[in-house]
Design an enzyme around this catalytic site. Structure first.
Site, PDB file in Angstrom:
ATOM      1  N   HIS A 108       0.814  -1.219   0.000  1.00 39.72           N
ATOM      2  CA  HIS A 108       0.000   0.000   0.000  1.00 39.72           C
ATOM      3  C   HIS A 108       0.849   1.271   0.000  1.00 39.72           C
ATOM      4  CE1 HIS A 108       0.441  -0.146   4.514  1.00 39.72           C
ATOM      5  NE2 HIS A 108       0.497   1.161   4.345  1.00 39.72           N
ATOM      6  N   ASP A 138       0.033  -7.511   1.371  1.00 33.01           N
ATOM      7  CA  ASP A 138       0.575  -6.168   1.579  1.00 33.01           C
ATOM      8  C   ASP A 138       2.101  -6.153   1.606  1.00 33.01           C
ATOM      9  OD1 ASP A 138       0.314  -3.448   1.733  1.00 33.01           O
ATOM     10  OD2 ASP A 138      -0.007  -3.384   3.892  1.00 33.01           O
ATOM     11  N   SER A 212       4.775   2.461   8.036  1.00 35.73           N
ATOM     12  CA  SER A 212       4.419   1.329   7.179  1.00 35.73           C
ATOM     13  C   SER A 212       5.600   0.931   6.305  1.00 35.73           C
ATOM     14  CB  SER A 212       3.234   1.689   6.286  1.00 35.73           C
ATOM     15  OG  SER A 212       2.063   1.829   7.043  1.00 35.73           O
ATOM     16  N   GLY A 268      -6.546 -26.743  -0.060  1.00 34.62           N
ATOM     17  CA  GLY A 268      -7.790 -27.359  -0.514  1.00 34.62           C
ATOM     18  C   GLY A 268      -8.729 -27.763   0.599  1.00 34.62           C
TER      19      GLY A 268
END
Length: 451
Positions: A108, A138, A212, A268
């Protein structure tokens, strides 16, 4: 804009401010009884050069609301006009490979960025290019070209324990590199709806806007996580921050380097976290784990022998407490990788299965992300490791127009050998102009030109 408040010991006299002076002997000693005072400074001096400031510029589309009276004149009365708006952004990143100039950050941080500038701790400013990224987890990988870079050593985040000390490094609010400290508050945090694949480290080390993509390290100066989010009003720190574990980062980055993107493996199974109600209803003797409600036929789990009703408690020997935690761990492991899955059966017996993860349905990539003339082709790495297979071609597409066919194998570009999608993406990012794709078709070799 937030105001910064500075507090000092003052005395107000006749409308003036007198600052109380401290005696010279009050300066803090560097040692007591010949014992050096504990300090993180020596470790940080070695690590902080590996943490960088990231500045981005770009444009993104925004929807402009149209007054009701004028909506009749637009094609879709429910929508406004789409306009491009320029933006700037700041974040942090961590150098993980000094020789190749690889920097890991949050996806981001660089989303929609057209220009990415890296500022090193020593003040050098460099342009970076994006190697690849994954919005679902992210994580993004950048690359710069420079000498004298410092990389951080990556720790095994599976060895972390709640209560371990943690140090966050980043550039909050664009103030410049900042260090905060705390502890690991919790592990395996998930279900926060921050990302699609969540297996967070929670810490009380102060993390704010701009942190971040920065580093969360241990007291040895090793990377244990990439700071990614905070929980707090108005984006402010309240002592609850989250970081992506280093093992998850390492798995994802390795896939980006090899393929230019993340190729998730698929177990799965469908299910939910074990609760006391589920444990009682299913007569289980455990209260944590990932309860398997359904096993997809012919999936990796089905072929290994995992059944509906099993409770998955460990992945590669590491405890799994919730279904979201299982999803986060599996989601960072690449297709074709073999993992050990520990399950508890209804009879209370523990079984360990070796499971080879299968490819996700989204494993094939749209080649338009590599080059506009490849639009319409779907590509995947050859299982033999010697090229890129064209798995599908759309009719009347640019890829069909240049002569690509389903089943072709791309094994070179401009006479340079290409082994996988990561190498092809890297070459196309580094060069401009006309490209000659070396194609192996059946038993013949040919060149197809793209520009």
């Amino acid at each position: 804009m937030k105001k910064l408040s500075f507090f000092i010991n003052t005395v107000l006299l006749s409308g003036t401010i007198a600052i109380a002076s401290l005696p010279a002997q009050a300066a803090l000693p560097r040692a007591v009884n010949d014992q050096a005072l504990p300090s993180l400074a020596p470790m940080l001096e070695q690590v902080t050069p590996s943490v960088v400031l990231i500045s981005v510029r770009g444009t993104h589309e925004v929807q402009q609301r149209v007054p009701e009276a004028f909506r009749f004149f637009f094609g879709n009365p429910r929508l406004g006009q789409q306009q491009e708006r320029q933006f700037r952004g700041l974040g942090s990143g961590v150098i993980i490979d000094a020789d190749k100039g690889y920097i890991v950050t949050n996806s981001h941080v660089i989303k929609d960025a057209e220009e990415i500038q890296i500022t090193l701790k020593d003040g050098r400013q460099l342009e970076a290019k994006k190697i690849g990224g994954d919005e679902a987890s992210d994580i993004a990988l950048l690359q710069i070209d420079s000498d004298d870079l410092v990389e951080v050593k990556i720790a095994d985040s599976d060895d972390l324990r709640v209560g371990d000390f943690a140090v966050a490094i980043g550039s909050p609010f664009g103030l410049g590199q900042t260090v905060t400290s705390g502890i690991v508050s919790a592990l395996g945090r998930s279900g926060l709806n921050i990302e699609n694949y969540e297996d967070f480290i929670q810490t009380d080390a102060a993390i704010n806007s701009g942190n971040s993509g920065g580093a969360l390290i241990n007291l040895r100066g090793e990377l244990i996580g990439i700071n990614t989010a905070i929980l707090g009003p108005n984006g402010g720190n309240v002592g609850i921050g989250f970081a992506i574990p280093s093992n998850m980062v390492k798995n994802l980055v390795n896939q980006i380097i090899e393929f230019g993107e993340v190729r998730r493996g698929v177990l799965g199974v469908a299910g939910r976290s074990v609760t006391s109600e589920i444990a009682k209803a299913m007569e289980l003797n455990i209260n944590q784990g990932a309860f398997v409600e359904q096993v997809t036929p012919d999936s990796a789990a089905d072929e290994a022998g995992i059944r509906a009703g099993d409770v998955i408690t460990k992945v590669n020997g590491k405890t799994v407490k919730t279904f979201n935690e299982l999803r986060g761990k599996i989601g960072s492991i690449g297709a074709g990788k073999t993992v050990k899955i520990t399950v508890i059966r209804k009879d209370g017996k523990e079984k360990v299965y070796k499971v080879t993860l299968k490819k996700s349905a989204a494993a094939k990539i749209e080649a338009a992300s590599l080059h506009r003339m490849l639009d319409g082709a779907k590509l995947e790495n050859n299982e033999q490791g010697n090229g890129i297979v064209v798995t599908d071609i759309a009719e009347n597409s640019p890829a069909a127009a240049i002569g690509l066919r389903k089943g072709d194998v791309i094994n070179g570009i401009n006479r340079q050998r290409i082994s996988n999608l990561g190498e092809l993406r890297s070459y196309l990012n580094d060069h401009k102009g006309v490209f000659a794709l070396n194609i192996r078709r059946n038993n013949s070799s040919l060149f197809l030109m793209i520009r």
